[in-house]
Design a protein around this motif. Structure first.
Motif, PDB file in Angstrom:
ATOM      1  N   TRP A  49       0.830  -1.202   0.000  1.00 46.62           N
ATOM      2  CA  TRP A  49       0.000   0.000   0.000  1.00 46.62           C
ATOM      3  C   TRP A  49       0.867   1.255   0.000  1.00 46.62           C
ATOM      4  O   TRP A  49       2.015   1.237   0.409  1.00 46.62           O
ATOM      5  CB  TRP A  49      -0.945   0.015   1.206  1.00 46.62           C
ATOM      6  CG  TRP A  49      -0.269   0.167   2.536  1.00 46.62           C
ATOM      7  CD1 TRP A  49       0.101   1.329   3.145  1.00 46.62           C
ATOM      8  CD2 TRP A  49       0.131  -0.887   3.413  1.00 46.62           C
ATOM      9  NE1 TRP A  49       0.698   1.074   4.346  1.00 46.62           N
ATOM     10  CE2 TRP A  49       0.724  -0.276   4.537  1.00 46.62           C
ATOM     11  CE3 TRP A  49       0.032  -2.275   3.357  1.00 46.62           C
ATOM     12  CZ2 TRP A  49       1.221  -1.038   5.592  1.00 46.62           C
ATOM     13  CZ3 TRP A  49       0.529  -3.025   4.413  1.00 46.62           C
ATOM     14  CH2 TRP A  49       1.115  -2.398   5.501  1.00 46.62           C
ATOM     15  N   ASN A  50       0.275   2.323  -0.492  1.00 47.80           N
ATOM     16  CA  ASN A  50       0.937   3.625  -0.519  1.00 47.80           C
ATOM     17  C   ASN A  50       0.806   4.264   0.856  1.00 47.80           C
ATOM     18  O   ASN A  50      -0.307   4.454   1.359  1.00 47.80           O
ATOM     19  CB  ASN A  50       0.285   4.514  -1.584  1.00 47.80           C
ATOM     20  CG  ASN A  50       1.013   5.824  -1.781  1.00 47.80           C
ATOM     21  OD1 ASN A  50       1.235   6.579  -0.844  1.00 47.80           O
ATOM     22  ND2 ASN A  50       1.379   6.120  -3.030  1.00 47.80           N
ATOM     23  N   THR A  51       1.926   4.588   1.471  1.00 52.56           N
ATOM     24  CA  THR A  51       1.895   5.107   2.832  1.00 52.56           C
ATOM     25  C   THR A  51       1.219   6.471   2.932  1.00 52.56           C
ATOM     26  O   THR A  51       0.753   6.863   4.001  1.00 52.56           O
ATOM     27  CB  THR A  51       3.328   5.214   3.391  1.00 52.56           C
ATOM     28  OG1 THR A  51       4.121   6.004   2.496  1.00 52.56           O
ATOM     29  CG2 THR A  51       3.945   3.839   3.538  1.00 52.56           C
ATOM     30  N   THR A  53      -1.380   7.651   0.657  1.00 56.14           N
ATOM     31  CA  THR A  53      -2.808   7.580   0.305  1.00 56.14           C
ATOM     32  C   THR A  53      -3.524   6.399   0.946  1.00 56.14           C
ATOM     33  O   THR A  53      -4.744   6.392   1.056  1.00 56.14           O
ATOM     34  CB  THR A  53      -2.982   7.488  -1.211  1.00 56.14           C
ATOM     35  OG1 THR A  53      -2.423   6.244  -1.677  1.00 56.14           O
ATOM     36  CG2 THR A  53      -2.263   8.640  -1.904  1.00 56.14           C
ATOM     37  N   THR A  57      -0.889  -0.642  -3.914  1.00 53.70           N
ATOM     38  CA  THR A  57       0.129  -0.305  -4.904  1.00 53.70           C
ATOM     39  C   THR A  57      -0.100  -1.090  -6.196  1.00 53.70           C
ATOM     40  O   THR A  57      -0.868  -2.048  -6.240  1.00 53.70           O
ATOM     41  CB  THR A  57       1.530  -0.639  -4.367  1.00 53.70           C
ATOM     42  OG1 THR A  57       1.578  -2.035  -4.028  1.00 53.70           O
ATOM     43  CG2 THR A  57       1.829   0.189  -3.126  1.00 53.70           C
TER      44      THR A  57
END
Length: 418
Positions: A49-51, A53, A57
């Motif tokens: 995951w994007n830290t 948003t 990913t």
């Protein structure tokens, strides 16, 4: 996860000159396996995951669940090609093949247990090899079957295994380890069996769908353009149909809200589960069977990953007809996935990748591709693949007999990680 290599077997002759054997090999199968290995490496190393948003990913969306499914599908293709291709073996030849597959299963399981012993308590990756050995064991009774029978059995596993999984989850023995070691197996055999068959990250019963479909494909003429085109068409159609059915059930028939109500989840928590999963398939309501979250192993999840796998295999078989030589880095990796996957996990166990995942992902890819190409062009079959093939071939000869075993027989398209 299956195999290929320079010594990759074909559906024609078992022992031919390397140059002839190379020409006959289905490079597209190895290239597809190489892609699956790349996908598993991405899932193991890159963030999911994007830290900033909080969104999934690209690596998670592209590879999670589908890479393992593709490996299992190709394992089935290899098993079918190795047991006669379009003409399944019979009699002593079939008995010998079954013994050979049993030996492969035991050796791959042993490698998996050794890797698990080297992993830290909080592992950086789930090791599929231990499960892989179980896939092979469960495939042994199907080595004689033809394509229609295999496809019917695959559908049965794809529908019934998720129902069994959800129905028994509350009564099955618990397990407390991600990558079982030999001591775990001996201290908690019931929990280990439950994990391997139904509750683990790669449960064998649902995954038999991919394996049996792959075996069915191995009974077809995979060299025919018409077959390759059908693979792409069926794969894309299956993916679209499964995703559409899931969406309609969740949002057209209010399954989403029924999941919320039955499980007492907030909208944010439910959305999170629909992207990343819940660890194991919840049992609060049958509506959970309508989701397509990676590794949830619902019927629709299986259909989605199966569709992706079929399409990927079809595409690589098609493009390899024209640009097979350009696929060498992928196909070389796919020819020795057992060796490369083992090395990949052992390096991960050192924990070096945690601070620079993208850099280390590039290192893993470049080293794996470089090693595979050089090894294949100079020595042929991968190191671990050679050991497993030697042991399996030797035991098969004990059953079939030296004279019969040394005569031309149909073999499989890849001796890989299968």
């Amino acid at each position: 996860m299956e195999t290929l290599r320079r010594g990759g077997a074909t559906d024609q002759t078992a022992m031919t000159e390397p140059a002839v054997r190379s020409k006959r090999r289905l490079v597209g199968i190895d290239a597809a396996r190489g892609l699956a290995l790349i996908g598993l490496m991405a899932i193991h190393i890159l963030p999911s995951w994007n830290t900033e948003t909080g969104e999934a990913t690209w690596s998670w969306r592209l590879f999670s669940g589908d890479s393992a499914a593709l490996f299992a599908l190709l394992a089935g293709v290899g098993l079918a090609l190795g047991s006669g291709g379009r003409h399944p073996r019979e009699g002593r030849a079939l008995a010998g093949e079954r013994v050979g597959v049993l030996v492969r299963a035991l050796l791959i399981t042993t490698v998996g247990l050794c890797i698990n012993a080297a992993m830290p308590e909080n592992p950086p990756a789930y090791n599929i090899l231990f499960y892989y050995g179980v896939f092979f064991l469960l495939a042994i009774p199907f080595l004689h079957a033809k394509a229609p029978t295999l496809f019917v059995w695959a559908a049965g596993f794809g529908i019934l295994a998720p129902l069994l999984m959800q129905g028994l989850l509350d009564v099955l023995p618990e397990w407390w380890y991600y990558n079982p070691t030999l001591s775990n197996v001996l201290s908690n055999p019931a929990g280990t069996a439950s994990q391997l068959l139904l509750t683990g990250n790669y449960p064998a019963l649902p995954y038999m769908t991919y394996l049996l479909v792959g075996m069915g494909l191995g009974r077809l003429d995979l060299r025919a353009v018409s077959t390759q085109i059908r693979l792409v068409f069926v794969g894309v159609s299956l993916w679209v149909a499964a995703q559409t059915i899931s969406y309609v059930l969740l949002y057209g028939f209010e399954g989403y809200f029924k999941l919320q109500a039955a499980s007492h989840l907030s909208e944010a928590k439910l959305d999170e589960i629909l992207v990343w999963g819940a660890g194991s398939l919840p049992t609060t309501t049958g509506w959970w069977l309508t989701i397509t979250t990676p590794h949830s192993n619902t019927p629709l999840t299986i259909a989605v990953s199966l569709g992706v796998s079929l399409a990927a295999l079809g595409v690589f078989l098609l493009i390899s007809r024209k640009i097979g030589a350009w696929l060498l880095p992928l196909s070389a990796m796919g020819s020795m996935t057992l060796t490369l996957y083992t090395a990949h996990l052992l390096v991960l166990a050192l924990g070096l990748h945690e601070d620079a995942p993208y850099l280390w992902y590039a290192v893993h890819l470049l080293v794996a591709a470089g090693f595979a190409v050089v090894w294949q062009l100079t020595l042929g079959q991968g190191p671990l693949e050679r050991v497993v093939a030697f042991a399996a071939k030797g035991t098969r000869r004990l059953v079939v007999g030296q004279a019969q075993s040394s005569s031309p027989v149909r073999m499989n398209d890849s001796k890989r990680l299968r």
